[in-house]
Write a protein that holds these residues in place. Structure first.
Motif, PDB file in Angstrom:
ATOM      1  N   CYS A 220       0.843  -1.198   0.000  1.00  0.00           N
ATOM      2  CA  CYS A 220       0.000   0.000   0.000  1.00  0.00           C
ATOM      3  C   CYS A 220       0.882   1.253   0.000  1.00  0.00           C
ATOM      4  O   CYS A 220       0.579   2.236   0.673  1.00  0.00           O
ATOM      5  N   GLN A 223       0.665   6.505  -1.621  1.00  0.00           N
ATOM      6  CA  GLN A 223      -0.178   7.224  -0.681  1.00  0.00           C
ATOM      7  C   GLN A 223      -0.099   8.725  -0.929  1.00  0.00           C
ATOM      8  O   GLN A 223       0.920   9.230  -1.400  1.00  0.00           O
ATOM      9  N   GLN A 227      -2.468   8.628   3.200  1.00  0.00           N
ATOM     10  CA  GLN A 227      -3.647   7.812   2.930  1.00  0.00           C
ATOM     11  C   GLN A 227      -3.425   7.042   1.637  1.00  0.00           C
ATOM     12  O   GLN A 227      -2.927   7.583   0.651  1.00  0.00           O
ATOM     13  N   LYS A 228      -3.832   5.783   1.640  1.00  0.00           N
ATOM     14  CA  LYS A 228      -3.535   4.891   0.524  1.00  0.00           C
ATOM     15  C   LYS A 228      -4.342   5.250  -0.727  1.00  0.00           C
ATOM     16  O   LYS A 228      -5.489   5.661  -0.642  1.00  0.00           O
ATOM     17  N   THR A 424       6.704   4.953  -0.150  1.00  0.00           N
ATOM     18  CA  THR A 424       5.656   5.856   0.350  1.00  0.00           C
ATOM     19  C   THR A 424       5.825   7.290  -0.141  1.00  0.00           C
ATOM     20  O   THR A 424       4.899   8.089  -0.025  1.00  0.00           O
TER      21      THR A 424
END
Length: 645
Positions: A220, A223, A227-228, A424
């Motif tokens: 995941c 982002q 937030q993904k 990320t």
């Protein structure tokens, strides 16, 4: 056996749970705020109960009203979905105390993981690897960068990345204030911020008989604002030893707190391949469909069976293939991810699994999360799944507020993502190229604008009494004349273009595109000949908006009037509300103070996100109309900054 289930949630996840219950023969009860009175989840359930009000604090966050609704409707179980009260132990207790079945983990397990600081203490004792917290009072430049995090809640609220030590005190105060506002708990902590790390998580399931499953991994890492946005299963590029470490750590975490039901243990994986515990979500995750697709399971059905006391098999089935999910949001990534509101006229994405909240014709308001749908593709290999998802999103028909669709397509086709070299920081690092407006000479956009014009002319010609004599005759002249023109503004981005054209005996001709001919034009379908290649365009009009869908992608234009409204101009230095929302904080400034360009003046909350509103230029604050708690509409005057001393 559960016979009637109240779904204590709304939108996409509520519809998802109702769908599974229908397959299992379980009656469903929906709850809805006044804003959701006509929402699909309220229509699709067998019974619906009104929660008076619009704001989440008055409706979906009122555990007492939810329990009362379940009892009044005759439900014997409650499923919390995700978000809202899904991880509130007190709500779970209230459900059980009312004699209802709670479809979730024991309240004690939820409490153990509710505070990230307490969760880390438990995980340390269980032997799960984790990052050590840093005392902000003792932080040094060698510790940078740092991550400030709220101990409660999630969704990126109360999180700040700090790269300069001097900025730490202000970011601590800001994170603490946001956490207190969002979760009612201002506790925060600080830990190292891992540059280049990946966000990898493990889906766990545990029954009431001691069996614990780990259903592979999910990545995941893509982002925005923590937030993904894009998730996939299995997480690519992990060696077998790391996968085994993640699975064992997740299982140990579940056993350490006596877990039952669905949960997710989240980790940060460093660029060196080391895993560190991040947090445990004691609920179903938004991204659960990618796990469902590769394991061939219905995770909601599995939750319900565990709540009924069924045993899990000793081991889950083996996974097959690869699945990728993209979250479609009503937001403008090029404008600081600003949430968008309006009517969703059409949402159609053929060929893929789509778990959506709104249906065609529904209004997207300011009270809730801006996620419209989750779009999922599955295929035998990762490359095929990514290609299918990008292609499906590109061909989607999305008519309504601005969305992040284009960013999703570009991200999925980015060389780094295709090679599974993401982390990320991917979206932040590549945001400029992922949101860049098409160049003025972009052929696809020019053809789409011509199609919009051709459809508009065809629509006007078919309506009796709406055209002038010259219009009904096609604007024909006996001698050559200057081309006519119409102007359109591309959305989002605001780039304005002029389409010059002539109407002759042979029909419509683009003055600046000699190799393009109009083979056919109707109000909703235009066929162009582009240098011998036939291309088809579907055109839909809603007000002054024109939605043009092609196999190569979708385009949105606003038809501009020939003479702009002079009253639409704002005074220089006016600070207008960029979206409808609620003023949650106002900076310590007063009329007469000097402010600098970019200085925060107030914070607006809209769609579960907090947005900082800054001074448009350096100058003197001459007016301040914002007060904490004030509801504002888009375009409302918030403040005025006069340039100069």
């Amino acid at each position: 056996m559960i016979r009637s289930l109240l779904v204590a949630n709304r939108a996409e996840i509520a519809r998802r749970i109702v769908r599974t219950c229908r397959d299992l023969g379980i009656a469903t009860v929906a709850v809805h705020s006044d804003a959701d009175a006509g929402a699909p989840h309220a229509r699709e359930a067998d019974t619906a109960v009104r929660l008076p009000g619009d704001a989440p604090a008055d409706t979906y966050l009122r555990g007492d009203l939810l329990v009362k609704a379940a009892l009044a409707a005759g439900a014997d179980a409650v499923h919390p979905g995700y978000g809202f009260l899904s991880e509130h132990a007190d709500f779970a207790r209230a459900v059980r105390d009312a004699g209802l079945t709670w479809v979730g983990p024991p309240p004690e397990a939820m409490e153990a993981m509710a505070s990230k600081t307490r969760a880390k203490e438990i995980m340390r004792k269980a032997g799960v690897p984790l990052l050590d917290a840093i005392d902000p009072a003792e932080a040094t430049a060698d510790d940078l960068p740092l991550l400030v995090k709220a101990a409660a809640g999630g969704g990126g609220r109360g999180m700040r990345v700090v790269r300069e030590l001097d900025a730490l005190p202000a970011e601590l105060d800001s994170a603490r204030a946001e956490a207190a506002s969002a979760f009612g708990d201002g506790e925060i902590f600080v830990e190292p911020y891992m540059e280049g790390a990946r966000h990898v998580e493990v889906q766990v399931f545990a029954d009431t008989h001691g069996t614990v499953w780990t259903l592979g991994t999910r990545d995941c890492s893509l982002q925005r604002r923590h937030q993904k946005v894009i998730e996939e299963a299995p997480a690519p590029g992990l060696d077998e030893e790391l996968r085994r470490t993640l699975a064992e750590s997740a299982a140990n975490a579940a056993r350490a707190i006596g877990y039952e039901g669905a949960g997710t243990v989240e980790f940060l994986v460093s660029s060196a391949g080391r895993a560190y515990f991040l947090e445990m979500n004691t609920r179903l995750q938004v991204e659960h469909p990618v796990t469902e697709e590769i394991y061939g399971l219905d995770l909601v059905a599995l939750q319900l069976r565990i709540a009924e006391g069924e045993r899990l098999d000793a081991e889950p089935s083996a996974p097959r293939g690869h699945a990728v999910e993209a979250r479609l949001y009503a937001e403008d990534p090029a404008r600081d991810w600003r949430p968008q509101t309006g009517i969703m006229h059409r949402l159609e994405i053929p060929g893929l699994r789509v778990d959506s909240g709104p249906a065609d014709g529904d209004a997207i308001g300011v009270h809730y999360d801006p996620m419209l749908a989750k779009v999922i593709a599955v295929a035998p290999t990762r490359a095929e799944a990514v290609r299918r998802l990008a292609h499906g999103l590109e061909r989607a028909r999305i008519h309504g507020p601005v969305t992040n669709r284009e960013l999703l397509v570009r991200a999925l086709r980015h060389p780094e993502f295709e090679a599974a070299r993401m982390d990320t920081g991917f979206l932040e690092r590549h945001l400029a190229e992922l949101t860049a407006a098409a160049p003025d000479d972009d052929e696809a956009a020019s053809l789409a604008e011509l199609a919009a014009l051709a459809a508009a002319l065809a629509d006007a010609a078919r309506r009796p009494g709406t055209a002038t004599v010259a219009g009904r005759l096609g604007g024909w002249r006996n001698v050559p004349s200057q081309p006519q023109s119409r102007s359109y503004r591309a959305e989002p981005g605001g780039t304005e273009h002029e389409v010059r054209y002539r109407l002759t005996r042979e029909g419509l001709h683009a003055a600046d595109m000699p190799d393009v001919g109009v083979l056919g034009a109707a109000a909703e379908l235009v066929v162009l000949d582009v240098a011998g290649v036939r291309r088809t365009f579907e055109v839909t009009a809603h007000g002054d908006r024109r939605y043009v869908d092609t196999p190569q992608g979708g385009f949105v234009f606003t038809a501009l009037p020939r003479f702009p409204d002079p009253t639409a101009r704002a005074e220089p230095g006016s600070l207008l509300a960029p979206m409808p929302g609620t003023v949650v904080r106002v900076a310590e400034v007063a009329v007469g103070d000097r402010v600098e360009a970019g200085q925060p003046l107030l914070w607006l909350e809209a769609m579960k996100m907090e947005h900082r509103v800054t001074a448009p230029a350096a100058g003197v604050l001459t007016a301040l109309h914002a007060t904490t708690g004030r509801q504002v509409e888009v375009g409302a005057l918030l403040a005025v900054v006069a340039a100069g001393e």
